[in-house]
Design a protein around this motif. Structure first.
Motif, PDB file in Angstrom:
ATOM      1  N   ILE A  11     -15.641   6.309   4.708  1.00 13.63           N
ATOM      2  CA  ILE A  11     -15.810   6.810   3.363  1.00 13.63           C
ATOM      3  C   ILE A  11     -15.430   5.542   2.469  1.00 13.63           C
ATOM      4  N   TRP A  12     -14.576   4.547   2.621  1.00 10.62           N
ATOM      5  CA  TRP A  12     -14.103   3.343   2.095  1.00 10.62           C
ATOM      6  C   TRP A  12     -15.290   2.454   2.484  1.00 10.62           C
ATOM      7  N   LEU A  13     -15.639   2.222   3.619  1.00  9.73           N
ATOM      8  CA  LEU A  13     -16.761   1.393   4.052  1.00  9.73           C
ATOM      9  C   LEU A  13     -18.064   1.730   2.834  1.00  9.73           C
ATOM     10  N   PHE A  14     -18.278   3.069   2.720  1.00  6.42           N
ATOM     11  CA  PHE A  14     -19.494   3.172   1.737  1.00  6.42           C
ATOM     12  C   PHE A  14     -19.397   3.048   0.486  1.00  6.42           C
ATOM     13  N   THR A  15     -18.163   3.857  -0.104  1.00  2.81           N
ATOM     14  CA  THR A  15     -17.898   3.780  -1.590  1.00  2.81           C
ATOM     15  C   THR A  15     -17.417   2.464  -2.063  1.00  2.81           C
ATOM     16  N   GLY A  16     -16.279   2.005  -1.343  1.00  2.00           N
ATOM     17  CA  GLY A  16     -15.794   0.689  -1.608  1.00  2.00           C
ATOM     18  C   GLY A  16     -16.380  -0.455  -1.449  1.00  2.00           C
ATOM     19  N   GLY A  17     -17.444  -0.438  -0.185  1.00  2.00           N
ATOM     20  CA  GLY A  17     -18.351  -1.606   0.078  1.00  2.00           C
ATOM     21  C   GLY A  17     -19.646  -1.587  -0.931  1.00  2.00           C
ATOM     22  N   LEU A  18     -20.100  -0.436  -1.737  1.00  2.00           N
ATOM     23  CA  LEU A  18     -20.846  -0.306  -2.484  1.00  2.00           C
ATOM     24  C   LEU A  18     -20.450  -0.702  -3.988  1.00  2.00           C
ATOM     25  N   ALA A  19     -19.225  -0.511  -4.494  1.00  2.00           N
ATOM     26  CA  ALA A  19     -18.549  -0.893  -5.503  1.00  2.00           C
ATOM     27  C   ALA A  19     -18.393  -2.401  -5.493  1.00  2.00           C
ATOM     28  N   MET A  47     -12.295  -5.509   0.536  1.00  2.00           N
ATOM     29  CA  MET A  47     -12.849  -4.641   1.527  1.00  2.00           C
ATOM     30  C   MET A  47     -11.980  -4.152   2.789  1.00  2.00           C
ATOM     31  N   ALA A  48     -11.163  -5.144   3.115  1.00  2.00           N
ATOM     32  CA  ALA A  48     -10.219  -5.031   4.134  1.00  2.00           C
ATOM     33  C   ALA A  48      -8.837  -4.429   3.918  1.00  2.00           C
ATOM     34  N   VAL A  49      -8.306  -4.603   2.520  1.00  2.60           N
ATOM     35  CA  VAL A  49      -6.958  -4.256   2.369  1.00  2.60           C
ATOM     36  C   VAL A  49      -6.492  -2.699   2.851  1.00  2.60           C
ATOM     37  N   PRO A  50      -7.584  -1.740   2.539  1.00  3.92           N
ATOM     38  CA  PRO A  50      -7.027  -0.347   2.970  1.00  3.92           C
ATOM     39  C   PRO A  50      -6.673  -0.286   4.514  1.00  3.92           C
ATOM     40  N   TYR A  51      -7.629  -1.030   5.109  1.00  2.00           N
ATOM     41  CA  TYR A  51      -7.565  -1.141   6.839  1.00  2.00           C
ATOM     42  C   TYR A  51      -6.038  -1.587   7.191  1.00  2.00           C
ATOM     43  N   ILE A  52      -5.720  -2.525   6.524  1.00  2.00           N
ATOM     44  CA  ILE A  52      -4.467  -3.493   6.527  1.00  2.00           C
ATOM     45  C   ILE A  52      -3.342  -2.319   6.433  1.00  2.00           C
ATOM     46  N   VAL A  53      -3.393  -1.691   5.127  1.00  2.00           N
ATOM     47  CA  VAL A  53      -2.373  -0.519   5.144  1.00  2.00           C
ATOM     48  C   VAL A  53      -2.312   0.315   6.093  1.00  2.00           C
ATOM     49  N   TRP A  54      -3.525   0.969   6.178  1.00  2.00           N
ATOM     50  CA  TRP A  54      -3.462   1.984   7.379  1.00  2.00           C
ATOM     51  C   TRP A  54      -3.076   1.675   8.774  1.00  2.00           C
ATOM     52  N   ALA A  55      -3.146   0.479   9.054  1.00  2.00           N
ATOM     53  CA  ALA A  55      -2.696  -0.283  10.327  1.00  2.00           C
ATOM     54  C   ALA A  55      -1.304  -0.317  10.447  1.00  2.00           C
ATOM     55  N   GLY A  56      -0.747  -0.703   9.110  1.00  2.00           N
ATOM     56  CA  GLY A  56       0.756  -1.151   9.045  1.00  2.00           C
ATOM     57  C   GLY A  56       1.526   0.297   8.873  1.00  2.00           C
ATOM     58  N   CYS A  57       0.908   1.615   8.407  1.00  2.00           N
ATOM     59  CA  CYS A  57       1.712   2.717   8.178  1.00  2.00           C
ATOM     60  C   CYS A  57       1.162   3.734   9.322  1.00  2.00           C
ATOM     61  N   ARG A  58       0.609   3.240  10.316  1.00  2.00           N
ATOM     62  CA  ARG A  58       0.147   4.384  11.288  1.00  2.00           C
ATOM     63  C   ARG A  58       1.281   4.968  11.855  1.00  2.00           C
ATOM     64  N   SER A  59       0.982   6.308  12.457  1.00  2.00           N
ATOM     65  CA  SER A  59       2.165   6.833  13.262  1.00  2.00           C
ATOM     66  C   SER A  59       2.060   6.777  14.722  1.00  2.00           C
ATOM     67  N   ASP A  60       2.998   7.133  15.351  1.00  2.00           N
ATOM     68  CA  ASP A  60       3.317   7.054  16.761  1.00  2.00           C
ATOM     69  C   ASP A  60       2.419   7.680  17.662  1.00  2.00           C
ATOM     70  N   SER A  61       1.420   8.803  17.032  1.00  2.00           N
ATOM     71  CA  SER A  61       0.764   9.419  17.860  1.00  2.00           C
ATOM     72  C   SER A  61      -0.563   8.709  18.558  1.00  2.00           C
ATOM     73  N   PHE A  62      -0.895   7.598  17.931  1.00  2.00           N
ATOM     74  CA  PHE A  62      -2.073   6.914  18.507  1.00  2.00           C
ATOM     75  C   PHE A  62      -1.767   5.893  19.389  1.00  2.00           C
ATOM     76  N   PHE A 135     -24.861 -10.943   6.743  1.00  2.00           N
ATOM     77  CA  PHE A 135     -24.593  -9.542   6.019  1.00  2.00           C
ATOM     78  C   PHE A 135     -23.088  -8.920   6.085  1.00  2.00           C
ATOM     79  N   TYR A 136     -22.461  -9.559   5.461  1.00  2.00           N
ATOM     80  CA  TYR A 136     -20.955  -9.312   5.534  1.00  2.00           C
ATOM     81  C   TYR A 136     -20.399  -7.879   5.720  1.00  2.00           C
ATOM     82  N   TRP A 137     -21.032  -7.175   4.773  1.00  2.00           N
ATOM     83  CA  TRP A 137     -20.716  -5.625   4.769  1.00  2.00           C
ATOM     84  C   TRP A 137     -21.090  -5.012   6.008  1.00  2.00           C
ATOM     85  N   PHE A 138     -22.308  -5.349   6.503  1.00  2.00           N
ATOM     86  CA  PHE A 138     -22.731  -4.592   7.881  1.00  2.00           C
ATOM     87  C   PHE A 138     -21.926  -5.179   9.130  1.00  2.00           C
ATOM     88  N   SER A 139     -21.569  -6.440   9.343  1.00  2.00           N
ATOM     89  CA  SER A 139     -20.679  -6.856  10.268  1.00  2.00           C
ATOM     90  C   SER A 139     -19.315  -6.270  10.348  1.00  2.00           C
TER      91      SER A 139
END
Length: 368
Positions: A11-19, A47-62, A135-139
Motif C-alpha cells: 500500500i505504501w509503495l503505491f500511495t506513498g510512491g505516487l505522492a 520512500m524507505a522510512v516506513p520500511y526502516i521503522v517496520w523493520a526496527g519495531c518487528r515482533s519476534d514471530s517472524f 526507474f527508482y520506484w520500480f527498482s
C-alpha cells in the motif's frame, strides 16, 4: 509501530510512491559520465522510512528476530566487558561487536539497535537504486514485492548487513578499482563470512554482458546440477576448515529440499530477458547495465544450484548479486520493448510481482 497488516508493504509503495513522484520533481544527475534523470535524495529516502521503522519495531514471530533479540540481550552493557564478550564469539565478530558497541556505548534498546541496522541497510538500497536505476520506484518496488525486504531486513539481518556493505563497493567495481572494493568486502566479511564470495563474483561480472566468464559460470552451475552428489561432496570437503563445516549434513538433517522453483524462475527473469535482448544491451554498452547483467546471470546460476541442494545455505548466497537485477529489469523493459509495449510490460510485471508477494506471504510464511 509494529507491522501487523503486511498489505501495508505494498500500500505504501503505491500511495506513498505516487505522492512522492507527484510532489518532488526529478532532476538530472551525472552517472558514469552520462547525464541521467533521477529521483531526488529526499523523496527516495522518504520512500524507505516506513520500511526502516517496520523493520526496527518487528515482533519476534517472524524469522530469526527472536535470536537477534537474544543476542542483543547477551551483549555487554558496559564497554569494559567488550573484550571478554568478544572472546566468547567464534564467528562474525564484527557484527556482534557492532551490536555490543551500540548497546554499551550508545545505550540503545533492542528496538533502537534493529532500527539503526535497518536504517543503514535500507539507505544503502536507496542509494544504490536512486543512483543507478533508470526507474527508482520500480527498482524499490521489486525489492519489496520480491519479499527480499522481509527475507533480509526482517530476518537475515547479519548477512544483509554484510551484503549492503559489499554493495558500497559498486562504484569501485564500475571503475575497476579492485583494492578499495576488496577492502570493503573484507570489512563486510567480518559481519558475515559469506561476503568473501563477492570477490570472485566481482571479477566474473566484469566486462561485456554474457562474456566467457559468465557463460562458463552458468555452465559450471548446470554441471553441478547434473552431478549434484559429487558437487555436495566437494562442497562438504571445501567447507571443513570454515565456519560452515557440516553444512551439507545440516541441510540434509533439516529436510531442506532446496529453493522453491517458482522463486528461481522469478529471480531469473532479468537474466532471461538480457539474453533475449542482448543486442540492445551490447549497443548501449552501459557499464552499469553490463555489470548488472552479469550479476543477474551469476545469481540465476547460484539459484539453479540451490534448487537441487539447499535453500537455507546455497539459496542465501545469490543476494550478493541478485539485487543488481532490480536495476537491470526496468532498463530492459524500457530499452528492449517499444514505448507502448514497455508500459504494458511494466504493468504486467507489477501485477506478477504482487502475485508472487501474495503467494510468498500467504502460502509460504502464513503472514497474510
Amino acid at each position: 509501530m509494529t507491522l501487523t497488516n503486511y498489505w501495508w508493504l505494498l500500500i505504501w509503495l503505491f500511495t506513498g510512491g505516487l505522492a512522492l513522484a507527484a510532489y518532488f520533481p526529478k532532476h538530472r544527475e551525472m552517472v558514469c559520465g552520462k547525464v541521467e534523470i533521477r529521483w531526488g535524495v529526499v523523496p527516495a529516502v522518504l520512500m524507505a522510512v516506513p520500511y526502516i521503522v517496520w523493520a526496527g519495531c518487528r515482533s519476534d514471530s517472524f524469522g530469526d528476530t527472536g535470536a537477534y533479540r537474544g543476542a542483543f540481550k547477551d551483549a555487554p552493557s558496559s564497554f569494559s566487558e567488550m573484550s571478554a564478550y568478544l572472546d566468547t564469539i567464534t564467528k562474525d565478530k564484527g557484527f556482534y561487536g557492532l551490536v555490543a558497541a551500540l548497546k554499551s556505548l550508545f545505550h540503545v534498546s533492542d528496538i533502537g539497535c534493529f532500527m539503526l541496522l535497518a536504517g543503514f541497510q535500507l539507505l544503502v538500497i536507496v542509494w544504490l537504486y536512486r543512483k543507478y536505476s533508470s526507474f527508482y520506484w520500480f527498482s524499490f518496488f521489486l525489492f519489496i514485492a520480491s519479499t527480499d525486504y522481509m527475507s533480509w531486513a526482517q530476518n537475515g539481518v547479519r548477512q544483509f548487513l554484510a551484503v549492503t556493505i559489499a554493495l558500497l563497493a559498486t562504484p569501485f567495481m564500475l571503475k575497476k578499482k579492485y583494492i578499495p572494493a576488496i577492502l570493503l568486502i573484507i570489512l563486510a566479511s567480518t559481519m558475515h563470512q559469506s561476503a568473501l564470495l563477492m570477490i570472485p563474483l566481482m571479477i566474473i561480472a566484469q566486462g561485456k554482458p554474457w562474456n566467457r566468464r559468465t557463460i562458463l559460470f552458468l555452465l559450471l552451475a548446470l554441471v553441478a546440477i547434473l552431478y549434484v552428489g559429487k558437487f555436495t561432496s566437494l562442497l562438504d570437503n571445501a567447507m571443513k576448515e570454515t565456519q560452515y563445516a557440516n553444512m551439507v549434513n545440516d541441510w540434509t538433517s533439516w529436510g531442506d529440499d532446496g529453493t522453491n522453483p517458482l522463486r528461481v524462475l522469478i529471480y531469473s527473469i532479468p537474466a532471461i530477458l538480457s539474453f533475449i535482448g542482448l543486442k540492445y544491451i551490447q549497443e548501449a554498452d552501459d557499464p552499469v547495465i553490463n555489470l548488472c547483467t552479469n550479476m543477474s546471470i551469476i545469481s540465476s546460476g547460484i539459484y539453479l544450484v540451490s534448487m537441487v541442494t539447499s535453500g537455507i545455505f546455497i539459496g542465501r548466497l545469490p543476494i550478493y548479486a541478485s539485487l543488481y537485477s532490480y536495476i537491470l529489469l526496468p532498463w530492459e523493459i524500457e530499452h528492449i520493448f517499444m514505448r507502448k509495449s514497455a508500459r504494458l510490460v511494466t504493468v504486467a510485471a507489477v501485477v506478477a510481482y504482487c502475485g508472487f508477494f501474495y503467494y510468498q506471504m500467504r502460502f509460504t510464511w502464513g503472514l497474510l
